[in-house]
Design an enzyme around this catalytic site. Structure first.
Site, short mmCIF file in Angstrom:
data_model
loop_
_atom_site.label_atom_id
_atom_site.label_comp_id
_atom_site.label_asym_id
_atom_site.label_seq_id
_atom_site.Cartn_x
_atom_site.Cartn_y
_atom_site.Cartn_z
N ASP A 39 0.73 -1.26 0.14
CA ASP A 39 0.07 -0.10 0.00
C ASP A 39 1.04 1.14 -0.10
O ASP A 39 1.61 1.57 0.94
CB ASP A 39 -0.90 -0.14 1.28
CG ASP A 39 -1.91 1.23 1.11
OD1 ASP A 39 -1.40 2.25 0.72
OD2 ASP A 39 -3.12 0.70 1.59
N HIS A 40 1.05 1.99 -1.05
CA HIS A 40 2.11 2.85 -1.25
C HIS A 40 2.00 4.03 0.04
O HIS A 40 2.89 4.84 0.10
CB HIS A 40 2.42 3.28 -2.77
CG HIS A 40 1.32 4.45 -3.07
ND1 HIS A 40 0.04 4.24 -3.43
CD2 HIS A 40 1.31 5.80 -3.18
CE1 HIS A 40 -0.64 5.33 -3.66
NE2 HIS A 40 0.08 6.32 -3.77
N HIS B 183 -5.97 2.61 1.33
CA HIS B 183 -5.25 4.04 1.78
C HIS B 183 -5.87 4.57 3.05
O HIS B 183 -5.26 4.69 4.26
CB HIS B 183 -5.09 4.92 0.81
CG HIS B 183 -4.43 4.41 -0.63
ND1 HIS B 183 -3.54 3.45 -0.60
CD2 HIS B 183 -4.54 4.61 -1.88
CE1 HIS B 183 -3.14 3.30 -1.84
NE2 HIS B 183 -3.77 4.10 -2.62
#
Ligand code: BG6
Length: 499
Positions: free
Chosen positions: A186-187, A249
């Protein structure tokens, strides 16, 4: 003496993510001296290219998308460790070719570690994982560090499209890799300011005692984007905002704000505490989902190229969630995110309770806000603390003002790195703290499952239209107004005041 070597194999090595994010980040890490010794990068994709052709393509990408133009010497040094192998993820024979190419490159070096990065469309995940297993590339299942070096797999998002598909994918991954070998991305977790949430909360004693239902009135998490779906409509129209931003996110941000303090920064302590938050989020019955959610679609979405005619895919979501535990009982957590909104801003606002009795007058009642703490994650990274002050020379009349901290002025000589730098470095070093565990993925899907279309027995709220460049549909304001709240932002400023 044996020389340890590491190979990073990028499936989808010529794709958008590799060109825009992965190679620029790897090059940066190389320039900072943060890559392992003897690291090779092998691009694997369908295009026919030579090693030199790949180096040229990646050179262009780093120039176009990297934060620094590569210096010729640094690039030459980096590019000599780039290789390419054409191949198809669905063809088992191509994995045998990869195995021989890797053996050739690793010749005389032991242990030879391998990190497989699945930077491909999700429909390829299962086949790629299964083929990594059957070809022997993944090594012995259940062993993180096999005799000849470790094997790890990085898997990009989206991980599944609902609970069932995520479970199926977790099972497929589990048949080939041990959980300790798997790095789900999950960046947002790679963002400097997201990691700072932990430092901010657990290194400052003045905030933590207030961080609970006794002092906090509500918490607002916003990830607004100014851009539309642009040229990604083909993907987006099938996913929608809940899959694209909320399940991953936004819920990650919520867990980091709401979690209990872990006793150490190791991957399992951190991830166990985050899971506890997800478990405590009140489950919705289908009817509750409708009452606690607003879904929107920006006007003009249906005309975007690649959007199905009459599509009801939402491009905006606002949610009211409750975390049923001692710390957070009764405190609403408002989440909102959308495309084509007024501004690009990602922030978390902790709004504290009003004083029980107000002795002072205010110049303008609209200006009186209770204390709030805004953690601005991007683009103006910083922190704003709002408090009441006496207006000079005006009797005992008060106003609310902000005390601000900005990364760019406080750390003038230090750039904020791209999220992928940190994530790639951690995956290469074997630190899974900022990656998602299988149980987290499944819990997060459970929370949003009533918002996904095609769930049996669920009638989803139809998206409400909103103007591009606005803060979303009007019902999003009503959702908060039902509890006597209103959206605060941007980064501590009132939205109207900010306009
Ligand atoms: C991605 C989504 O995961 O995150 C995109 O697929 C979105 O639709 C992006 O634009 C937002 O990321 P960031 O880092 O720009 O906030």
């Amino acid at each position: 003496m044996a020389v340890e070597a590491t190979t990073l194999i990028i499936f989808g090595g010529t794709g958008d993510l590799a060109r825009r994010k992965l190679l620029p980040a790897l090059f940066q890490l190389g320039c900072k001296g943060r890559l392992p010794d003897n690291l090779r990068i092998v691009g694997f994709a369908r295009q026919q290219r030579s090693d030199d052709g790949y180096r040229d393509l990646m050179g262009e990408s780093v120039r176009e998308f990297g934060s620094l133009a590569p210096h010729a010497d640094e690039w030459t040094d980096f590019a000599k460790n780039l290789f390419y192998l054409p191949g198809d993820l669905d063809v088992p024979g191509d994995y045998a070719n990869l195995q021989s190419r890797l053996k050739e490159l690793e010749e005389g070096q032991e242990p030879a570690n391998r990190l497989f990065y699945l930077s491909v469309a999700p429909r390829f995940f299962e086949a790629a994982i299964a083929n990594l297993g059957s070809s022997g590339l993944a090594g012995e299942p259940g062993l993180g560090r096999i005799e000849h070096g470790w094997r790890r797999a990085v898997i990009e998002k989206p991980f599944g499209r609902d609970l069932d598909s995520a479970r199926t994918l977790n099972d497929a991954v589990g048949r080939v890799f041990d959980e300790s070998q798997v790095y789900r991305i999950d960046h947002y977790l790679g963002k400097e300011t997201v990691q700072n949430l932990l430092v901010f909360r657990f290194s400052n004693t003045i905030f933590e005692p207030l961080w609970n239902r006794n002092y906090v009135d509500n918490i607002q998490i916003t990830a607004a984007e100014e851009v539309s779906v642009e040229d990604r409509a083909g993907y987006y129209d099938n996913s929608g905002v809940v899959r694209d931003m909320v399940q991953n996110h936004l819920l990650q941000l919520l867990t980091m704000v709401a979690m209990e303090p872990p006793n150490a920064m190791d991957a399992n302590s951190l991830r166990n505490h985050k899971i506890e938050v997800l478990r405590a989020i009140r489950r919705w019955e289908p009817a509750d989902a409708t009452q606690n959610t607003v879904l929107g679609q920006y006007k003009g979405y249906l005309e975007e190229r690649g959007v199905a005619s009459g599509s009801s895919t939402p491009t905006f979501a606002a949610l009211r969630l409750y975390v049923d535990n001692w710390r957070w009982q009764g405190v609403p957590f408002y989440l909102r995110t959308g495309k084509s909104m007024a501004e690009k801003v990602t922030e978390i606002v902790i709004q504290f309770k009003r004083p029980p009795h107000m002795m002072f007058s205010v110049a303008d009642a609209d200006d009186l806000s209770p204390n709030s703490l805004a953690l601005c994650l991007q683009p103006d990274e910083g922190v704003h603390l709002r408090f009441g002050v006496k207006i000079p020379d005006q009797g005992m009349i008060m106003d609310s003002k902000d005390m601000s901290f900005h990364y760019d002025s406080a750390f003038k000589d230090q750039d904020i790195p791209e999220a992928y730098e940190r994530l790639l470095q951690d995956a290469l070093e074997g630190d899974a703290s900022l990656f998602i565990r299988s149980d987290h993925i499944e819990q997060a899907w459970r929370i949003v499952e009533h918002l996904l279309e095609n769930q049996s027995g669920v009638s989803n709220p139809q998206p409400e239209q909103y103007d591009p460049g606005s803060w979303g549909p009007e019902s999003s304001d009503r959702l908060l107004a039902e509890n006597g709240h209103r959206w605060l932002g941007v980064c501590g400023l009132d939205q109207e005041a900010h306009a």
